[in-house]
Design an enzyme around this catalytic site. Structure first.
Site, PDB file in Angstrom:
ATOM      1  N   VAL A 170      -8.712  30.272 -35.784  1.00 60.17           N
ATOM      2  CA  VAL A 170      -7.815  31.185 -36.490  1.00 60.17           C
ATOM      3  C   VAL A 170      -6.443  30.575 -36.727  1.00 60.17           C
ATOM      4  O   VAL A 170      -5.685  31.067 -37.577  1.00 60.17           O
ATOM      5  CB  VAL A 170      -7.669  32.521 -35.737  1.00 60.17           C
ATOM      6  CG1 VAL A 170      -9.004  33.254 -35.675  1.00 60.17           C
ATOM      7  CG2 VAL A 170      -7.092  32.325 -34.337  1.00 60.17           C
ATOM      8  N   TYR A 212       3.382  31.247 -23.781  1.00 54.72           N
ATOM      9  CA  TYR A 212       2.533  32.436 -23.881  1.00 54.72           C
ATOM     10  C   TYR A 212       3.378  33.690 -24.095  1.00 54.72           C
ATOM     11  O   TYR A 212       3.064  34.530 -24.953  1.00 54.72           O
ATOM     12  CB  TYR A 212       1.689  32.569 -22.610  1.00 54.72           C
ATOM     13  CG  TYR A 212       0.629  33.631 -22.669  1.00 54.72           C
ATOM     14  CD1 TYR A 212      -0.531  33.431 -23.419  1.00 54.72           C
ATOM     15  CD2 TYR A 212       0.772  34.825 -21.972  1.00 54.72           C
ATOM     16  CE1 TYR A 212      -1.520  34.405 -23.471  1.00 54.72           C
ATOM     17  CE2 TYR A 212      -0.208  35.799 -22.014  1.00 54.72           C
ATOM     18  CZ  TYR A 212      -1.351  35.587 -22.761  1.00 54.72           C
ATOM     19  OH  TYR A 212      -2.323  36.559 -22.815  1.00 54.72           O
ATOM     20  N   ASN A 272      -7.644  39.361 -31.174  1.00 53.50           N
ATOM     21  CA  ASN A 272      -7.717  39.157 -29.731  1.00 53.50           C
ATOM     22  C   ASN A 272      -7.713  37.680 -29.330  1.00 53.50           C
ATOM     23  O   ASN A 272      -7.423  37.369 -28.181  1.00 53.50           O
ATOM     24  CB  ASN A 272      -8.986  39.836 -29.194  1.00 53.50           C
ATOM     25  CG  ASN A 272      -9.296  39.445 -27.775  1.00 53.50           C
ATOM     26  OD1 ASN A 272      -8.608  39.824 -26.838  1.00 53.50           O
ATOM     27  ND2 ASN A 272     -10.351  38.648 -27.598  1.00 53.50           N
ATOM     28  N   SER A 315       0.518  41.281 -24.659  1.00 51.84           N
ATOM     29  CA  SER A 315       0.398  41.110 -23.211  1.00 51.84           C
ATOM     30  C   SER A 315       1.624  41.707 -22.534  1.00 51.84           C
ATOM     31  O   SER A 315       2.715  41.753 -23.129  1.00 51.84           O
ATOM     32  CB  SER A 315       0.299  39.625 -22.851  1.00 51.84           C
ATOM     33  OG  SER A 315       0.429  39.435 -21.455  1.00 51.84           O
ATOM     34  N   SER A 319     -16.396  36.533 -28.252  1.00 50.43           N
ATOM     35  CA  SER A 319     -17.577  36.087 -27.516  1.00 50.43           C
ATOM     36  C   SER A 319     -17.461  36.252 -26.003  1.00 50.43           C
ATOM     37  O   SER A 319     -18.421  36.015 -25.276  1.00 50.43           O
ATOM     38  CB  SER A 319     -17.870  34.614 -27.841  1.00 50.43           C
ATOM     39  OG  SER A 319     -16.810  33.784 -27.391  1.00 50.43           O
ATOM     40  N   ARG A 320     -16.276  36.670 -25.518  1.00 55.63           N
ATOM     41  CA  ARG A 320     -16.130  36.818 -24.071  1.00 55.63           C
ATOM     42  C   ARG A 320     -14.948  37.726 -23.755  1.00 55.63           C
ATOM     43  O   ARG A 320     -14.143  38.069 -24.616  1.00 55.63           O
ATOM     44  CB  ARG A 320     -15.914  35.462 -23.398  1.00 55.63           C
ATOM     45  CG  ARG A 320     -14.641  34.754 -23.837  1.00 55.63           C
ATOM     46  CD  ARG A 320     -14.467  33.445 -23.105  1.00 55.63           C
ATOM     47  NE  ARG A 320     -13.229  32.774 -23.495  1.00 55.63           N
ATOM     48  CZ  ARG A 320     -12.759  31.687 -22.891  1.00 55.63           C
ATOM     49  NH1 ARG A 320     -13.427  31.155 -21.890  1.00 55.63           N
ATOM     50  NH2 ARG A 320     -11.639  31.133 -23.286  1.00 55.63           N
ATOM     51  N   ALA A 360       6.368  33.882 -25.384  1.00 56.96           N
ATOM     52  CA  ALA A 360       6.946  33.839 -26.727  1.00 56.96           C
ATOM     53  C   ALA A 360       5.918  34.248 -27.777  1.00 56.96           C
ATOM     54  O   ALA A 360       6.226  34.993 -28.717  1.00 56.96           O
ATOM     55  CB  ALA A 360       7.472  32.433 -27.025  1.00 56.96           C
ATOM     56  N   LYS A 370       3.246  36.182 -27.382  1.00 56.18           N
ATOM     57  CA  LYS A 370       2.875  37.594 -27.273  1.00 56.18           C
ATOM     58  C   LYS A 370       4.029  38.523 -27.640  1.00 56.18           C
ATOM     59  O   LYS A 370       3.805  39.625 -28.153  1.00 56.18           O
ATOM     60  CB  LYS A 370       2.363  37.883 -25.859  1.00 56.18           C
ATOM     61  CG  LYS A 370       1.036  37.187 -25.545  1.00 56.18           C
ATOM     62  CD  LYS A 370      -0.057  37.574 -26.528  1.00 56.18           C
ATOM     63  CE  LYS A 370      -1.415  37.041 -26.133  1.00 56.18           C
ATOM     64  NZ  LYS A 370      -2.493  37.463 -27.050  1.00 56.18           N
TER      65      LYS A 370
END
Length: 253
Positions: free
Chosen positions: A70, A161, A96, A148, A20-21, A163, A165
């Site tokens: 999710v 974050y 995503n 990332s 949605s973004r 860890a 990715k």
């Protein structure tokens, strides 16, 4: 069945989480331009998701939005089941959906660590597992996971974050090996700093600091990431699997 319904049935469906973004929205629109019908998954903002659906339909795509956390196994399975019913199949999955909860290691609470891991990594696992069987049975498909540059390089203040990715990269390579003989590819895109709602909130000084870390010297637009994802979801990328493609302006080289 109408002529339009027949046309939609002949088109491939792409399921985009976090659609949605930001990168997700840009990816959904890019895939629609390339002939895909689109199922977008969003976490909370129904109004914004509906706006994206309108944009997708204006491009000639059949499009629907599905609210789903999710990180929740039951919700992920139910969402995939409904998308398969509505579209008749899924050719491309773009994982995503992601969150951040930044903080220094010594001050980070378990809740902050778990939240990021559960959405970014476990959510990718849930959606991939739910579609692995259908893709294997149709003997073809594309899975593109959004990792990332932080998952490659690490970043102070983002232990959780990074860890999550980095885990997405390991998951990607393992899934690629498991599903290759079924004609299903699995790759990852590793964005660097991107102009999103998140970076827009940063001060000019902080944004300048980020730009100084990028050899190309600027933060990219979501559309630049979307084009890389769309390539990996295309027929042209049929012999590419298990790859991590940095789209980071040279940060990780």
């Amino acid at each position: 069945m109408t002529q339009n319904d027949q046309e939609f049935q002949a088109r491939r469906c792409a399921l985009v989480t976090g659609g949605s973004r930001g990168i997700g929205r840009a990816t959904a629109l890019e895939l629609a331009r390339r002939g895909f019908d689109i199922a977008i998954v969003y976490a909370g903002n129904a109004e914004r998701a509906a706006q994206v659906v309108d944009e997708l339909e204006a491009l000639g795509a059949k499009a629907k939005a599905y609210r789903c956390d999710v990180s929740d196994e039951d919700q992920a399975n139910a969402c995939v089941k409904q998308v398969l019913q509505d579209f008749g199949g899924v050719w491309a999955l773009v994982n995503n959906a992601g969150v951040t909860a930044d903080g220094l290691l010594m001050r980070m609470k378990d809740d902050s660590f778990d939240k990021v891991i559960n959405v970014n990594l476990k959510g990718t696992f849930h959606m991939t597992r739910a579609l692995a069987g259908p893709m294997a049975r149709q003997r073809g498909g594309r899975i593109v996971n959004v990792s990332s540059v932080v998952g490659i390089m690490g970043n102070a203040g983002q232990v959780n974050y990074a860890a999550s990715k980095a885990g997405v990269i390991g998951l990607t390579k393992s899934v690629a090996r498991e599903l290759a003989r079924r004609g299903v590819t699995c790759n990852a895109v590793a964005p660097g700093f991107v102009k999103t709602d998140m970076t827009a909130k940063l001060s000019e000084t902080v944004q300048k600091k980020y730009e100084e870390q990028i050899p190309l010297g600027y933060l990219c637009d979501p559309e630049e990431i979307a084009r890389a994802i769309a390539f990996l979801a295309s027929d042209e990328a049929g012999y590419i699997t298990g790859v991590v493609l940095p789209v980071d302006g040279g940060m990780s080289m």
